[in-house]
Design a protein around this motif. Structure first.
Motif, PDB file in Angstrom:
ATOM      1  N   VAL A   1      -1.048 -31.889  -8.043  1.00  0.00           N
ATOM      2  CA  VAL A   1      -1.885 -32.649  -7.119  1.00  0.00           C
ATOM      3  C   VAL A   1      -2.554 -31.679  -6.153  1.00  0.00           C
ATOM      4  O   VAL A   1      -1.892 -30.887  -5.482  1.00  0.00           O
ATOM      5  CB  VAL A   1      -1.045 -33.685  -6.335  1.00  0.00           C
ATOM      6  CG1 VAL A   1      -1.921 -34.430  -5.339  1.00  0.00           C
ATOM      7  CG2 VAL A   1      -0.400 -34.658  -7.293  1.00  0.00           C
ATOM      8  N   ARG A   2      -3.868 -31.741  -6.119  1.00  0.00           N
ATOM      9  CA  ARG A   2      -4.660 -30.956  -5.168  1.00  0.00           C
ATOM     10  C   ARG A   2      -5.254 -31.928  -4.162  1.00  0.00           C
ATOM     11  O   ARG A   2      -5.582 -33.071  -4.508  1.00  0.00           O
ATOM     12  CB  ARG A   2      -5.798 -30.214  -5.876  1.00  0.00           C
ATOM     13  CG  ARG A   2      -5.330 -29.196  -6.856  1.00  0.00           C
ATOM     14  CD  ARG A   2      -4.825 -27.981  -6.138  1.00  0.00           C
ATOM     15  NE  ARG A   2      -4.545 -26.927  -7.090  1.00  0.00           N
ATOM     16  CZ  ARG A   2      -3.778 -25.899  -6.804  1.00  0.00           C
ATOM     17  NH1 ARG A   2      -3.219 -25.794  -5.632  1.00  0.00           N
ATOM     18  NH2 ARG A   2      -3.578 -24.969  -7.705  1.00  0.00           N
ATOM     19  N   SER A   3      -5.432 -31.485  -2.915  1.00  0.00           N
ATOM     20  CA  SER A   3      -6.011 -32.387  -1.926  1.00  0.00           C
ATOM     21  C   SER A   3      -6.980 -31.644  -1.021  1.00  0.00           C
ATOM     22  O   SER A   3      -6.847 -30.438  -0.804  1.00  0.00           O
ATOM     23  CB  SER A   3      -4.913 -33.039  -1.086  1.00  0.00           C
ATOM     24  OG  SER A   3      -4.243 -32.070  -0.318  1.00  0.00           O
ATOM     25  N   ASN A   4      -7.962 -32.379  -0.528  1.00  0.00           N
ATOM     26  CA  ASN A   4      -8.919 -31.878   0.455  1.00  0.00           C
ATOM     27  C   ASN A   4      -8.983 -32.872   1.589  1.00  0.00           C
ATOM     28  O   ASN A   4      -8.779 -34.070   1.391  1.00  0.00           O
ATOM     29  CB  ASN A   4     -10.317 -31.740  -0.148  1.00  0.00           C
ATOM     30  CG  ASN A   4     -10.439 -30.551  -1.049  1.00  0.00           C
ATOM     31  OD1 ASN A   4      -9.577 -29.690  -1.073  1.00  0.00           O
ATOM     32  ND2 ASN A   4     -11.514 -30.504  -1.823  1.00  0.00           N
ATOM     33  N   LYS A   5      -9.290 -32.392   2.790  1.00  0.00           N
ATOM     34  CA  LYS A   5      -9.457 -33.269   3.938  1.00  0.00           C
ATOM     35  C   LYS A   5     -10.928 -33.310   4.316  1.00  0.00           C
ATOM     36  O   LYS A   5     -11.594 -32.282   4.353  1.00  0.00           O
ATOM     37  CB  LYS A   5      -8.649 -32.764   5.131  1.00  0.00           C
ATOM     38  CG  LYS A   5      -7.165 -32.910   4.984  1.00  0.00           C
ATOM     39  CD  LYS A   5      -6.499 -32.496   6.283  1.00  0.00           C
ATOM     40  CE  LYS A   5      -5.014 -32.318   6.114  1.00  0.00           C
ATOM     41  NZ  LYS A   5      -4.414 -31.793   7.342  1.00  0.00           N
TER      42      LYS A   5
ATOM     43  N   GLY B   1      -9.475 -42.106  -0.358  1.00  0.00           N
ATOM     44  CA  GLY B   1      -8.367 -41.339   0.191  1.00  0.00           C
ATOM     45  C   GLY B   1      -7.666 -42.076   1.309  1.00  0.00           C
ATOM     46  O   GLY B   1      -8.021 -43.203   1.661  1.00  0.00           O
TER      47      GLY B   1
ATOM     48  N   ARG C   1      -7.647 -37.706   3.690  1.00  0.00           N
ATOM     49  CA  ARG C   1      -7.150 -36.777   2.669  1.00  0.00           C
ATOM     50  C   ARG C   1      -7.385 -37.394   1.301  1.00  0.00           C
ATOM     51  O   ARG C   1      -6.923 -38.500   1.015  1.00  0.00           O
ATOM     52  CB  ARG C   1      -5.664 -36.487   2.848  1.00  0.00           C
ATOM     53  CG  ARG C   1      -5.172 -35.465   1.820  1.00  0.00           C
ATOM     54  CD  ARG C   1      -3.730 -35.068   1.979  1.00  0.00           C
ATOM     55  NE  ARG C   1      -2.870 -36.237   1.825  1.00  0.00           N
ATOM     56  CZ  ARG C   1      -1.900 -36.563   2.663  1.00  0.00           C
ATOM     57  NH1 ARG C   1      -1.668 -35.821   3.719  1.00  0.00           N
ATOM     58  NH2 ARG C   1      -1.165 -37.637   2.455  1.00  0.00           N
ATOM     59  N   VAL C   2      -8.124 -36.671   0.461  1.00  0.00           N
ATOM     60  CA  VAL C   2      -8.447 -37.130  -0.890  1.00  0.00           C
ATOM     61  C   VAL C   2      -7.633 -36.282  -1.860  1.00  0.00           C
ATOM     62  O   VAL C   2      -7.736 -35.055  -1.860  1.00  0.00           O
ATOM     63  CB  VAL C   2      -9.953 -36.997  -1.184  1.00  0.00           C
ATOM     64  CG1 VAL C   2     -10.259 -37.386  -2.609  1.00  0.00           C
ATOM     65  CG2 VAL C   2     -10.749 -37.837  -0.197  1.00  0.00           C
ATOM     66  N   GLU C   3      -6.807 -36.943  -2.676  1.00  0.00           N
ATOM     67  CA  GLU C   3      -5.976 -36.235  -3.641  1.00  0.00           C
ATOM     68  C   GLU C   3      -6.558 -36.389  -5.033  1.00  0.00           C
ATOM     69  O   GLU C   3      -7.104 -37.439  -5.374  1.00  0.00           O
ATOM     70  CB  GLU C   3      -4.552 -36.784  -3.616  1.00  0.00           C
ATOM     71  CG  GLU C   3      -3.842 -36.517  -2.314  1.00  0.00           C
ATOM     72  CD  GLU C   3      -2.421 -37.038  -2.300  1.00  0.00           C
ATOM     73  OE1 GLU C   3      -2.079 -37.887  -3.149  1.00  0.00           O
ATOM     74  OE2 GLU C   3      -1.654 -36.594  -1.437  1.00  0.00           O
ATOM     75  N   ARG C   4      -6.453 -35.330  -5.824  1.00  0.00           N
ATOM     76  CA  ARG C   4      -6.895 -35.384  -7.214  1.00  0.00           C
ATOM     77  C   ARG C   4      -5.844 -34.700  -8.072  1.00  0.00           C
ATOM     78  O   ARG C   4      -5.188 -33.758  -7.640  1.00  0.00           O
ATOM     79  CB  ARG C   4      -8.268 -34.734  -7.398  1.00  0.00           C
ATOM     80  CG  ARG C   4      -8.337 -33.307  -6.944  1.00  0.00           C
ATOM     81  CD  ARG C   4      -9.777 -32.795  -6.885  1.00  0.00           C
ATOM     82  NE  ARG C   4      -9.813 -31.478  -6.283  1.00  0.00           N
ATOM     83  CZ  ARG C   4      -9.700 -30.343  -6.944  1.00  0.00           C
ATOM     84  NH1 ARG C   4      -9.537 -30.346  -8.250  1.00  0.00           N
ATOM     85  NH2 ARG C   4      -9.739 -29.189  -6.317  1.00  0.00           N
ATOM     86  N   ARG C   5      -5.678 -35.204  -9.275  1.00  0.00           N
ATOM     87  CA  ARG C   5      -4.686 -34.666 -10.203  1.00  0.00           C
ATOM     88  C   ARG C   5      -5.395 -33.721 -11.174  1.00  0.00           C
ATOM     89  O   ARG C   5      -6.388 -34.087 -11.797  1.00  0.00           O
ATOM     90  CB  ARG C   5      -4.010 -35.803 -10.945  1.00  0.00           C
ATOM     91  CG  ARG C   5      -3.236 -36.719 -10.012  1.00  0.00           C
ATOM     92  CD  ARG C   5      -2.906 -38.040 -10.635  1.00  0.00           C
ATOM     93  NE  ARG C   5      -2.156 -37.929 -11.864  1.00  0.00           N
ATOM     94  CZ  ARG C   5      -0.828 -37.892 -11.951  1.00  0.00           C
ATOM     95  NH1 ARG C   5      -0.113 -37.966 -10.846  1.00  0.00           N
ATOM     96  NH2 ARG C   5      -0.224 -37.780 -13.111  1.00  0.00           N
TER      97      ARG C   5
END
Length: 93
Positions: free
Chosen positions: A47-51, A18, A32-36
């Motif tokens: 796109v969803r993201s978590n910190k 991230g 911040r890690v984004e995933r599709r």
């Protein structure tokens, strides 16, 4: 008597990639890690993201850097991830 030694394989650590969005804390960066993900009804890719708060012992990572983080033991209440390596440094113009 012969001792039988059982060796278990090394446990695989979860790793994520991230971008650093904050480095204002001491020895901590926020990544911040984004995933599709495909939307369940409409089928569109979103796109969803978590910190995640990650441990940075030397305070060497800056905002915008792309880093790899690995899960480990809890370091503080919110911090269970550690920065493993720098993948891409931010370009300063």
């Amino acid at each position: 008597m012969s001792e039988t030694q059982t060796t278990q394989p090394a446990k695989r650590q979860r790793t994520l990639v991230g971008k650093v969005v904050s480095n204002k804390m001491d020895k901590t960066v926020v990544v911040r890690v984004e995933r599709r993900v495909k939307h369940p009804v409409f089928g569109k890719i979103i796109v969803r993201s978590n910190k995640y708060k990650a441990h940075d012992e030397t305070n060497q990572y800056n905002e915008g850097d792309t880093v790899e983080i690995a899960e480990g033991r809890p370091i503080s209440r919110d911090k269970t991830w550690t920065v493993v390596r720098l993948l891409e440094a931010v370009r300063v113009i």
